[in-house]
Design an enzyme around this catalytic site. Structure first.
Site, PDB file in Angstrom:
ATOM      1  N   GLN A  54      32.399 -14.451   0.684  1.00 28.95           N
ATOM      2  CA  GLN A  54      31.872 -14.896   1.975  1.00 28.95           C
ATOM      3  C   GLN A  54      31.336 -16.319   1.792  1.00 28.95           C
ATOM      4  O   GLN A  54      30.400 -16.541   1.024  1.00 28.95           O
ATOM      5  CB  GLN A  54      30.748 -13.982   2.471  1.00 28.95           C
TER       6      GLN A  54
ATOM      7  N   GLY B  66      26.088  -1.728   4.361  1.00 28.93           N
ATOM      8  CA  GLY B  66      25.227  -2.677   3.661  1.00 28.93           C
ATOM      9  C   GLY B  66      24.157  -2.000   2.826  1.00 28.93           C
ATOM     10  O   GLY B  66      24.366  -1.668   1.652  1.00 28.93           O
ATOM     11  N   ARG B  67      23.008  -1.757   3.472  1.00 26.17           N
ATOM     12  CA  ARG B  67      21.852  -1.258   2.717  1.00 26.17           C
ATOM     13  C   ARG B  67      22.144   0.011   1.911  1.00 26.17           C
ATOM     14  O   ARG B  67      21.706   0.109   0.749  1.00 26.17           O
ATOM     15  CB  ARG B  67      20.664  -1.083   3.662  1.00 26.17           C
TER      16      ARG B  67
ATOM     17  N   TYR C 295      23.572 -18.706  11.113  1.00 24.22           N
ATOM     18  CA  TYR C 295      23.742 -19.801  10.148  1.00 24.22           C
ATOM     19  C   TYR C 295      24.615 -20.918  10.754  1.00 24.22           C
ATOM     20  O   TYR C 295      24.957 -20.871  11.933  1.00 24.22           O
ATOM     21  CB  TYR C 295      24.296 -19.244   8.823  1.00 24.22           C
TER      22      TYR C 295
ATOM     23  N   ARG D 184      33.337 -13.569  10.044  1.00 26.84           N
ATOM     24  CA  ARG D 184      32.228 -12.757  10.573  1.00 26.84           C
ATOM     25  C   ARG D 184      31.591 -13.479  11.741  1.00 26.84           C
ATOM     26  O   ARG D 184      31.321 -14.682  11.656  1.00 26.84           O
ATOM     27  CB  ARG D 184      31.194 -12.496   9.478  1.00 26.84           C
TER      28      ARG D 184
HETATM   29  C1  LIG Z   1      19.276  -7.572   1.681  1.00 28.86           C
HETATM   30  C2  LIG Z   1      20.308  -7.964   2.695  1.00 28.86           C
HETATM   31  C3  LIG Z   1      21.084  -9.075   2.464  1.00 28.86           C
HETATM   32  C4  LIG Z   1      22.075  -9.454   3.384  1.00 28.86           C
HETATM   33  N1  LIG Z   1      22.874 -10.529   3.107  1.00 28.86           N
HETATM   34  C5  LIG Z   1      23.884 -10.856   3.947  1.00 28.86           C
HETATM   35  C6  LIG Z   1      24.787 -11.908   3.621  1.00 28.86           C
HETATM   36  O1  LIG Z   1      24.717 -12.531   2.557  1.00 28.86           O
HETATM   37  N2  LIG Z   1      25.757 -12.192   4.522  1.00 28.86           N
HETATM   38  C7  LIG Z   1      25.895 -11.511   5.697  1.00 28.86           C
HETATM   39  O2  LIG Z   1      26.800 -11.809   6.490  1.00 28.86           O
HETATM   40  N3  LIG Z   1      25.072 -10.476   6.002  1.00 28.86           N
HETATM   41  C8  LIG Z   1      24.091 -10.128   5.157  1.00 28.86           C
HETATM   42  N4  LIG Z   1      23.306  -9.049   5.443  1.00 28.86           N
HETATM   43  C9  LIG Z   1      23.642  -8.173   6.571  1.00 28.86           C
HETATM   44  C10 LIG Z   1      24.531  -7.024   6.074  1.00 28.86           C
HETATM   45  O3  LIG Z   1      25.810  -7.511   5.701  1.00 28.86           O
HETATM   46  C11 LIG Z   1      24.737  -5.940   7.159  1.00 28.86           C
HETATM   47  O4  LIG Z   1      25.368  -6.511   8.273  1.00 28.86           O
HETATM   48  C12 LIG Z   1      23.425  -5.322   7.608  1.00 28.86           C
HETATM   49  O5  LIG Z   1      22.642  -4.934   6.481  1.00 28.86           O
HETATM   50  C13 LIG Z   1      23.671  -4.108   8.501  1.00 28.86           C
HETATM   51  O6  LIG Z   1      24.425  -3.123   7.836  1.00 28.86           O
HETATM   52  P1  LIG Z   1      23.718  -1.805   7.172  1.00 28.86           P
HETATM   53  O7  LIG Z   1      22.949  -1.155   8.286  1.00 28.86           O
HETATM   54  O8  LIG Z   1      24.864  -0.976   6.702  1.00 28.86           O
HETATM   55  O9  LIG Z   1      22.815  -2.273   6.100  1.00 28.86           O
HETATM   56  C14 LIG Z   1      22.278  -8.677   4.552  1.00 28.86           C
HETATM   57  C15 LIG Z   1      21.480  -7.560   4.780  1.00 28.86           C
HETATM   58  C16 LIG Z   1      20.505  -7.184   3.859  1.00 28.86           C
HETATM   59  C17 LIG Z   1      19.695  -5.946   4.113  1.00 28.86           C
END
Ligand SMILES: Cc1cc2nc3c(=O)[nH]c(=O)nc-3n(C[C@H](O)[C@H](O)[C@H](O)COP(=O)(O)O)c2cc1C
Length: 348
Positions: A102, A317-318, A181, A228
């Site tokens: 990414q 993600g999480r 961003y 994205r």
């Molecule tokens: C600790 C953390 C770091 C993240 N870093 C990024 C990132 O580098 N790039 C991005 O597009 N989204 C980032 N996100 C968003 C996640 O990709 C994802 O969209 C978001 O956590 C929701 O999905 P989930 O409910 O499955 O966690 C981040 C989220 C968390 C919690």
């Protein structure tokens, strides 16, 4: 078909890119690179442990030093960074996984501490309210508006980062146009007040992103390119009713770009009055290619989205931070460990 079978169907992302299941590891910034923003062996091990996902999308990775907004987030603009990422991609490929990089510039979501005292740059000199994460409670500053030279340079930095991603062995790239961003700052009224050819009209506001896509495509014709997007401003951005008009046009225009996919940028992809459905459903309605859903999806939600054809793949993600063996646990219907932000201090 059982629920689990739906998630474990393979998927042809592009002619030469077959994913072994529908589960994508979402991009997750971990701030664990070296001070030179080089990926480490511990990062390679962390990603390799998750290689049974159909696709891993790397944590956001900087296209240039002036894009930094977090400590120790990795880059893809020096030879040492390319070498560091090579170790990551090799470890994933050894475990039969696939990974996209990414690529990212934070724009105004940054601070002068990352730029030798100079304020960050953005489409317009409009400050983001709030505090800079992972600092001693510093406030965001008013950025400087990018001039046309800055715009040209940053576009070429995206191109170089894409070439570097290819050299580092990534299976593709994801352009980070979401979450408030830099690219997203051009796409929203809250942050783009420009009066030149990069602001004002919808065509002008889309120009920065579309030029990046065109230039990256021309420079790396064989590289799979995902994107994205956050049509619903929800992070680092204020909502404006006029945003939907732009995304209606943008999503349908993106049909011409032969992208690998469009990926929802959203923390909680629930029903949204403004877009008339979830953000993923809205993207699906306006875009004909592969869609990756994301934002608070359980495995059951993922099955529901795929079976109802709202999405082709679902990014998690999480839960992937909390469970390196997420895929096995879903397959074997084992209980997941719950995510806790405390887990961000370790790379297990
Ligand atoms: C600790 C953390 C770091 C993240 N870093 C990024 C990132 O580098 N790039 C991005 O597009 N989204 C980032 N996100 C968003 C996640 O990709 C994802 O969209 C978001 O956590 C929701 O999905 P989930 O409910 O499955 O966690 C981040 C989220 C968390 C919690």
């Amino acid at each position: 078909m059982t629920k689990t079978q739906t998630l474990f169907q393979s998927y042809d992302l592009q002619d030469t890119l077959k994913l072994k299941n529908r589960i994508v590891m979402a991009p997750l910034t971990r701030c664990m690179a070296t001070d030179e923003l080089v990926p480490t062996q511990a990062m390679a091990d962390y990603y390799a442990r998750r290689a049974d996902a159909g696709l891993i999308i790397s944590e956001a990775t900087l296209v240039s030093q002036d894009g930094q907004g977090y400590p120790n987030a990795p880059g893809l603009y020096t030879e040492a960074q390319v070498a560091g990422w090579k170790k990551v991609t090799q470890a994933i490929h050894q475990n039969k996984g696939k990974i996209f990089a990414q690529i990212w510039h934070t724009g105004r979501v940054s601070h002068s501490i990352y730029h030798q005292g100079q304020v960050p740059m953005a489409p317009s000199a409009i400050r983001l309210e709030g505090r800079v994460p992972r600092t001693d409670d510093l406030e965001y500053e008013t950025p400087r508006a990018m001039n046309l030279e800055d715009i040209e340079r940053i576009k070429s930095n995206f191109v170089t980062a894409a070439k570097n991603a290819q050299r580092a062995g990534f299976d593709g790239i994801e352009i980070h146009g979401a979450n408030g961003y830099l690219i997203d700052q051009f796409l929203h009224r809250d942050s783009n007040h420009r009066t030149d050819s990069y602001g004002g009209s919808i065509e002008n506001m889309m120009r920065f992103l579309l030029e990046i896509l065109t230039q990256v495509k021309a420079a790396t014709p064989d590289l799979a390119i995902g994107l994205r997007l956050s049509p619903q401003a929800y992070a680092n951005m204020k909502h404006d009713d006029r945003d939907k008009e732009l995304y209606d046009v943008l999503l349908s225009r993106l049909n011409q770009y032969n992208l690998a996919y469009i990926h929802t940028g959203m923390f909680n992809d629930s029903h949204n009055e403004f877009l008339g459905g979830t953000v993923t459903q809205y993207i699906r309605k306006n875009y004909l290619g592969t869609v990756i859903a994301s934002g608070g999806y359980s495995a059951d939600d993922a099955v529901h989205a795929i079976e109802n054809k709202y999405a082709d793949l679902v990014a998690i993600g999480r839960p992937f931070i909390a469970n390196h063996d997420y895929v096995t646990k879903i397959q074997e219907q084992k209980k997941l460990v719950e995510y806790d932000p405390e887990m961000l201090t370790s790379l297990y």
